[in-house]
Design an enzyme around this catalytic site. Structure first.
Site, PDB file in Angstrom:
ATOM      1  N   GLU A  89      56.006  71.367  73.102  1.00  0.00           N
ATOM      2  CA  GLU A  89      55.019  70.318  73.323  1.00  0.00           C
ATOM      3  C   GLU A  89      54.403  70.412  74.700  1.00  0.00           C
ATOM      4  O   GLU A  89      55.021  70.916  75.633  1.00  0.00           O
ATOM      5  CB  GLU A  89      55.708  68.946  73.265  1.00  0.00           C
ATOM      6  CG  GLU A  89      56.242  68.582  71.923  1.00  0.00           C
ATOM      7  CD  GLU A  89      57.103  67.333  72.001  1.00  0.00           C
ATOM      8  OE1 GLU A  89      56.802  66.442  72.828  1.00  0.00           O
ATOM      9  OE2 GLU A  89      58.076  67.268  71.241  1.00  0.00           O
ATOM     10  N   CYS A 102      51.831  67.783  81.424  1.00  0.00           N
ATOM     11  CA  CYS A 102      53.284  67.899  81.395  1.00  0.00           C
ATOM     12  C   CYS A 102      53.625  69.118  80.541  1.00  0.00           C
ATOM     13  O   CYS A 102      53.334  69.166  79.353  1.00  0.00           O
ATOM     14  CB  CYS A 102      53.845  66.616  80.789  1.00  0.00           C
ATOM     15  SG  CYS A 102      55.618  66.598  80.688  1.00  0.00           S
ATOM     16  N   CYS A 109      66.899  72.317  75.002  1.00  0.00           N
ATOM     17  CA  CYS A 109      67.480  72.182  76.338  1.00  0.00           C
ATOM     18  C   CYS A 109      68.990  72.061  76.222  1.00  0.00           C
ATOM     19  O   CYS A 109      69.488  71.426  75.298  1.00  0.00           O
ATOM     20  CB  CYS A 109      66.904  70.938  77.026  1.00  0.00           C
ATOM     21  SG  CYS A 109      67.487  70.705  78.716  1.00  0.00           S
ATOM     22  N   CYS A 113      71.579  65.612  78.389  1.00  0.00           N
ATOM     23  CA  CYS A 113      71.469  64.232  78.849  1.00  0.00           C
ATOM     24  C   CYS A 113      71.502  63.297  77.631  1.00  0.00           C
ATOM     25  O   CYS A 113      70.808  63.535  76.644  1.00  0.00           O
ATOM     26  CB  CYS A 113      70.180  64.023  79.634  1.00  0.00           C
ATOM     27  SG  CYS A 113      70.101  65.055  81.112  1.00  0.00           S
ATOM     28  N   CYS A 116      68.193  61.722  76.121  1.00  0.00           N
ATOM     29  CA  CYS A 116      67.002  62.573  75.993  1.00  0.00           C
ATOM     30  C   CYS A 116      66.914  63.237  74.634  1.00  0.00           C
ATOM     31  O   CYS A 116      67.862  63.842  74.141  1.00  0.00           O
ATOM     32  CB  CYS A 116      66.999  63.638  77.092  1.00  0.00           C
ATOM     33  SG  CYS A 116      65.571  64.737  77.000  1.00  0.00           S
ATOM     34  N   CYS A 330      59.537  63.310  76.157  1.00  0.00           N
ATOM     35  CA  CYS A 330      59.598  64.743  75.919  1.00  0.00           C
ATOM     36  C   CYS A 330      60.515  65.055  74.754  1.00  0.00           C
ATOM     37  O   CYS A 330      61.588  64.503  74.610  1.00  0.00           O
ATOM     38  CB  CYS A 330      59.998  65.494  77.180  1.00  0.00           C
ATOM     39  SG  CYS A 330      61.622  65.109  77.748  1.00  0.00           S
TER      40      CYS A 330
HETATM   41  N1  SAH Z   1      65.003  68.879  82.670  1.00  0.00           N
HETATM   42  C1  SAH Z   1      64.138  68.365  83.683  1.00  0.00           C
HETATM   43  C2  SAH Z   1      62.705  68.170  83.247  1.00  0.00           C
HETATM   44  C3  SAH Z   1      62.431  67.667  81.857  1.00  0.00           C
HETATM   45  S1  SAH Z   1      62.787  65.982  81.531  1.00  0.00           S
HETATM   46  C4  SAH Z   1      64.708  67.090  84.267  1.00  0.00           C
HETATM   47  O1  SAH Z   1      65.789  66.682  83.869  1.00  0.00           O
HETATM   48  O2  SAH Z   1      64.128  66.535  85.177  1.00  0.00           O
HETATM   49  C5  SAH Z   1      61.572  65.096  82.414  1.00  0.00           C
HETATM   50  C6  SAH Z   1      61.956  63.667  82.720  1.00  0.00           C
HETATM   51  O3  SAH Z   1      61.894  62.848  81.534  1.00  0.00           O
HETATM   52  C7  SAH Z   1      63.370  63.544  83.231  1.00  0.00           C
HETATM   53  O4  SAH Z   1      63.434  62.657  84.305  1.00  0.00           O
HETATM   54  C8  SAH Z   1      64.079  62.989  82.025  1.00  0.00           C
HETATM   55  O5  SAH Z   1      65.273  62.404  82.382  1.00  0.00           O
HETATM   56  C9  SAH Z   1      63.047  62.051  81.450  1.00  0.00           C
HETATM   57  N2  SAH Z   1      63.270  61.579  80.084  1.00  0.00           N
HETATM   58  C10 SAH Z   1      63.976  62.174  79.104  1.00  0.00           C
HETATM   59  N3  SAH Z   1      63.977  61.430  77.990  1.00  0.00           N
HETATM   60  C11 SAH Z   1      63.240  60.323  78.258  1.00  0.00           C
HETATM   61  C12 SAH Z   1      62.877  59.174  77.498  1.00  0.00           C
HETATM   62  N4  SAH Z   1      63.249  59.020  76.236  1.00  0.00           N
HETATM   63  N5  SAH Z   1      62.112  58.221  78.112  1.00  0.00           N
HETATM   64  C13 SAH Z   1      61.701  58.387  79.376  1.00  0.00           C
HETATM   65  N6  SAH Z   1      62.008  59.455  80.144  1.00  0.00           N
HETATM   66  C14 SAH Z   1      62.771  60.421  79.589  1.00  0.00           C
END
Ligand code: SAH
Length: 340
Positions: A89, A102, A109, A113, A116, A330
């Site tokens: 995406e 973005c 990944c 987390c 996520c 994302c």
């Molecule tokens: N792996 C990297 C970059 C990709 S995630 C990182 O961890 O920074 C980009 C951002 O989106 C991160 O801060 C992540 O924690 C956040 N993110 C992931 N899922 C999300 C969600 N459902 N709502 C809002 N932010 C989210």
């Protein structure tokens, strides 16, 4: 066949010389690719037929293939299919200061987390450099706009694909090419310390954002497994070194998860953790997804948290909301498709 969009100017120069051609031809080719944006070698009319044939034999100009696009007034979200049928995406957001893209850096990944969506689908592979560059080229052409800012906050952990990501940055930053200012590029990481160290040595003007999301190890271990490998005290230590060395201001991203990390205690702990660090905190409204049980913090809780940080001298903003209507968190669009 190699995709030409994965080569930095220096790499292409070397290959052009190896083809028995003059080095300056590279600038002409780069100009066609990135300034004039042609889609075939035949359109490069100031090159000799012979060189065009050599280029055709060696390089592909194949763009990304689009599968779906969701649009709202200020956001356009793209789902692309790669050559091996994997999906990624990219999300374009129209801010008042410009157009920000973005970009995804991996298919899936492995950081795991808990909140996520991207990580629910494990990493299949890293993206090639050209697959990142082409997210920009495709969307600029499709919307007939210039992208002014790039954030590496799509699917994947950029520092888990370090070399390709650095090449990507070099290519889009190249004045003879896309010419996106380094200060307009932001890498977001969950905190892979050895790569933060390496990045610090690159001496780039690129911004660094850290996905923090918790003010102590206990909680961070629970929602971000990477914290078990690189705990907070070590992360903060390297980030202080980073600021000392680069004199650049850090961004901390903090997703607001209702009753998880948004308490008054958490806010005060965060103040203590970040006091004196040249940074600002970006509070992010959580995009809920049907597969994950976390809820977004209520507005009251976000505002209380914000006030505590502010009163205690921490620079803080609440991220403006873009795309929850079009599944902009994302990984959500991709995961929706993979499930069908
Ligand atoms: N792996 C990297 C970059 C990709 S995630 C990182 O961890 O920074 C980009 C951002 O989106 C991160 O801060 C992540 O924690 C956040 N993110 C992931 N899922 C999300 C969600 N459902 N709502 C809002 N932010 C989210």
């Amino acid at each position: 066949m190699k995709n030409i969009y994965g080569l930095t100017l220096n790499e292409l120069e070397q290959e052009i010389i190896d083809l028995g051609e003059k080095k300056f031809k590279t600038l002409q080719i780069y100009d066609w690719l990135y300034k004039k944006r042609v889609s075939s070698f035949d359109e490069m009319t100031n090159l000799k037929k012979e060189l065009i044939e050599k280029l055709k034999n060696k390089y592909s100009l194949e763009p990304l293939e689009i599968i779906d696009k969701l649009e709202d007034t200020l956001v356009s979200k793209y789902l692309f299919k790669l050559k091996d049928n994997n999906k990624i995406e990219a999300v374009l957001m129209r801010h008042d200061y410009g157009n920000s893209l973005c970009v995804s850096t991996e298919v899936g990944c492995n950081m795991g987390c808990a909140f996520c969506e991207s990580g629910r689908l494990k990493k299949v592979r890293a993206l090639e450099t050209d697959e990142m560059v082409k997210q920009i080229l495709f969307i600029e052409a499709d919307l007939n706009i210039r992208i002014t800012h790039v954030v590496l906050m799509g699917i994947g952990e950029p520092f888990d694909n370090y070399d390709n990501v650095m090449k990507f940055i070099k290519i889009i930053n190249e004045p003879k090419g896309i010419e996106l200012g380094a200060r307009h590029i932001t890498i977001s990481t969950c905190g892979i310390i050895p790569k933060i160290r390496k990045f610090m040595e690159e001496n780039l003007q690129v911004n660094l954002a850290i996905s923090l999301h918790a003010p102590n190890n206990n909680l961070r271990n629970r929602i971000m497994p990477i914290n078990k490998a690189y705990p907070l005290e070590d992360l903060i230590k390297i980030l202080k070194e980073y600021i000392d060395k680069t004199h650049r201001r850090l961004t901390f991203e903090y997703i607001m998860l209702n009753n998880v990390n948004d308490t008054k205690e958490c806010a005060l702990e965060l103040v203590n953790l970040l006091k004196g660090i040249n940074c600002y905190v970006n509070l992010i409204p959580y995009n809920e997804t049907s597969h994950i049980e976390f809820k977004r913090s209520t507005n009251d809780r976000v505002m209380n948290f914000y006030d505590i940080l502010k009163k205690n001298g921490i620079a803080v903003t609440v991220r403006r909301e873009f795309g929850s209507k079009v599944m902009a968190a994302c990984g959500q669009l991709r995961s929706h498709y993979e499930e069908e």
